[in-house]
Scaffold this motif. Structure first.
Motif, short mmCIF file in Angstrom:
data_model
loop_
_atom_site.label_atom_id
_atom_site.label_comp_id
_atom_site.label_asym_id
_atom_site.label_seq_id
_atom_site.Cartn_x
_atom_site.Cartn_y
_atom_site.Cartn_z
N THR A 89 0.85 -1.18 0.00
CA THR A 89 0.00 0.00 0.00
C THR A 89 0.89 1.23 0.00
N ILE A 90 0.39 2.28 -0.62
CA ILE A 90 1.11 3.55 -0.72
C ILE A 90 0.17 4.64 -0.26
N SER A 91 0.65 5.48 0.64
CA SER A 91 -0.19 6.58 1.13
C SER A 91 0.68 7.69 1.71
N LEU A 92 0.08 8.88 1.77
CA LEU A 92 0.75 9.98 2.44
C LEU A 92 0.92 9.64 3.91
N GLY A 96 7.27 25.27 -14.92
CA GLY A 96 5.93 25.40 -14.36
C GLY A 96 5.81 24.65 -13.05
N LYS A 97 4.57 24.34 -12.67
CA LYS A 97 4.33 23.65 -11.40
C LYS A 97 4.77 22.20 -11.54
N HIS A 98 5.58 21.75 -10.58
CA HIS A 98 6.11 20.39 -10.67
C HIS A 98 6.32 19.81 -9.28
N VAL A 99 6.48 18.50 -9.24
CA VAL A 99 6.79 17.79 -8.01
C VAL A 99 8.25 17.38 -8.04
N GLU A 100 8.89 17.50 -6.88
CA GLU A 100 10.26 17.02 -6.73
C GLU A 100 10.28 15.90 -5.70
N PRO A 101 10.35 14.64 -6.16
CA PRO A 101 10.56 13.56 -5.20
C PRO A 101 11.94 13.74 -4.57
N ASP A 102 12.03 13.52 -3.27
CA ASP A 102 13.26 13.82 -2.52
C ASP A 102 13.53 12.70 -1.53
N ASN A 103 14.78 12.27 -1.46
CA ASN A 103 15.16 11.18 -0.56
C ASN A 103 14.28 9.96 -0.78
N VAL A 104 14.20 9.54 -2.03
CA VAL A 104 13.44 8.34 -2.38
C VAL A 104 14.27 7.14 -1.94
N TYR A 105 13.64 6.26 -1.15
CA TYR A 105 14.38 5.13 -0.61
C TYR A 105 13.46 3.93 -0.40
N ILE A 106 13.91 2.79 -0.87
CA ILE A 106 13.23 1.50 -0.65
C ILE A 106 14.24 0.62 0.10
N LEU A 107 13.80 -0.04 1.15
CA LEU A 107 14.70 -0.95 1.88
C LEU A 107 15.36 -1.92 0.91
N PRO A 108 16.65 -2.21 1.11
CA PRO A 108 17.38 -3.06 0.16
C PRO A 108 16.71 -4.40 -0.13
N GLU A 109 16.13 -5.04 0.88
CA GLU A 109 15.51 -6.35 0.65
C GLU A 109 14.24 -6.27 -0.20
N TYR A 110 13.74 -5.06 -0.45
CA TYR A 110 12.55 -4.88 -1.28
C TYR A 110 12.88 -4.29 -2.65
N GLN A 111 14.14 -3.94 -2.86
CA GLN A 111 14.53 -3.36 -4.14
C GLN A 111 14.51 -4.42 -5.24
N GLY A 112 14.29 -3.98 -6.47
CA GLY A 112 14.28 -4.88 -7.61
C GLY A 112 12.98 -5.65 -7.78
N LYS A 113 11.92 -5.21 -7.07
CA LYS A 113 10.63 -5.91 -7.13
C LYS A 113 9.53 -5.05 -7.75
N GLY A 114 9.93 -3.94 -8.36
CA GLY A 114 8.94 -3.07 -9.01
C GLY A 114 8.27 -2.08 -8.07
N ILE A 115 8.70 -2.04 -6.81
CA ILE A 115 8.07 -1.16 -5.84
C ILE A 115 8.37 0.31 -6.13
N GLY A 116 9.60 0.59 -6.56
CA GLY A 116 9.95 1.96 -6.91
C GLY A 116 9.08 2.50 -8.03
N LYS A 117 8.83 1.68 -9.02
CA LYS A 117 7.97 2.09 -10.13
C LYS A 117 6.54 2.34 -9.64
N LEU A 118 6.03 1.46 -8.77
CA LEU A 118 4.69 1.67 -8.19
C LEU A 118 4.64 3.00 -7.43
N LEU A 119 5.68 3.25 -6.65
CA LEU A 119 5.76 4.49 -5.87
C LEU A 119 5.76 5.70 -6.79
N MET A 120 6.56 5.66 -7.83
CA MET A 120 6.64 6.81 -8.73
C MET A 120 5.33 7.02 -9.48
#
Length: 139
Positions: free
Chosen positions: A3-6, A69-93
């Motif tokens: 799940t992803i949420s603010l 113009g108006k834009h978003v800047e993702p900052d300090n984007v981090y996924i725990l190492p054991e979860y990297q490479g599973k497509g979670i970063g793409k879902l987050l973005m």
């Protein structure tokens, strides 16, 4: 599955362990003080959860600049190492892009450290283009 949420400001300290992994040379109390200061400047943070476990974060800055113009800047984007490479970063973005569009953003910009080659590959794979260099000077 994930799940992803603010992350509400009342629970914002939950990101500190992940920020410390991302910034190991910065003391925890300094990270906390900076986070508190950032919250006064319209900083938002989104989290990725596996059940109730926070496994990823991204700060969000919303800015308007002449050239983009108006834009978003993702900052300090981090996924725990054991979860990297599973497509979670793409879902987050994708979540961030949808959220940014809902706030009227027309673009996204970010910074990536020059020695973070895997990060650079990730951002290029997400459709970002290298358009500038980011300079810093300590005062």
């Amino acid at each position: 599955m994930y799940t992803i949420s603010l992350i509400p400001n009342s629970n914002i300290d939950s990101i500190l362990p992940l920020l410390q992994e991302l910034n190991p040379k910065v003391e925890l109390k300094t990270l906390k003080a900076r986070l508190d200061d950032m919250l006064q400047s319209n900083y938002e943070c989104v989290g990725v959860y596996d059940q109730n476990k926070l496994i990823g974060v991204s700060g969000l800055w919303f800015l308007t600049k002449y050239y983009v113009g108006k834009h978003v800047e993702p900052d300090n984007v981090y996924i725990l190492p054991e979860y990297q490479g599973k497509g979670i970063g793409k879902l987050l973005m994708n979540w961030i892009f949808d959220y940014a569009r809902s706030k009227g953003c027309v673009a996204s910009e970010l910074n990536c450290y020059v020695n973070n080659t895997s990060g650079q590959k990730f951002w290029l794979d997400q459709g970002y283009e290298l358009i500038a260099y980011h300079y810093q000077k300590q005062l």
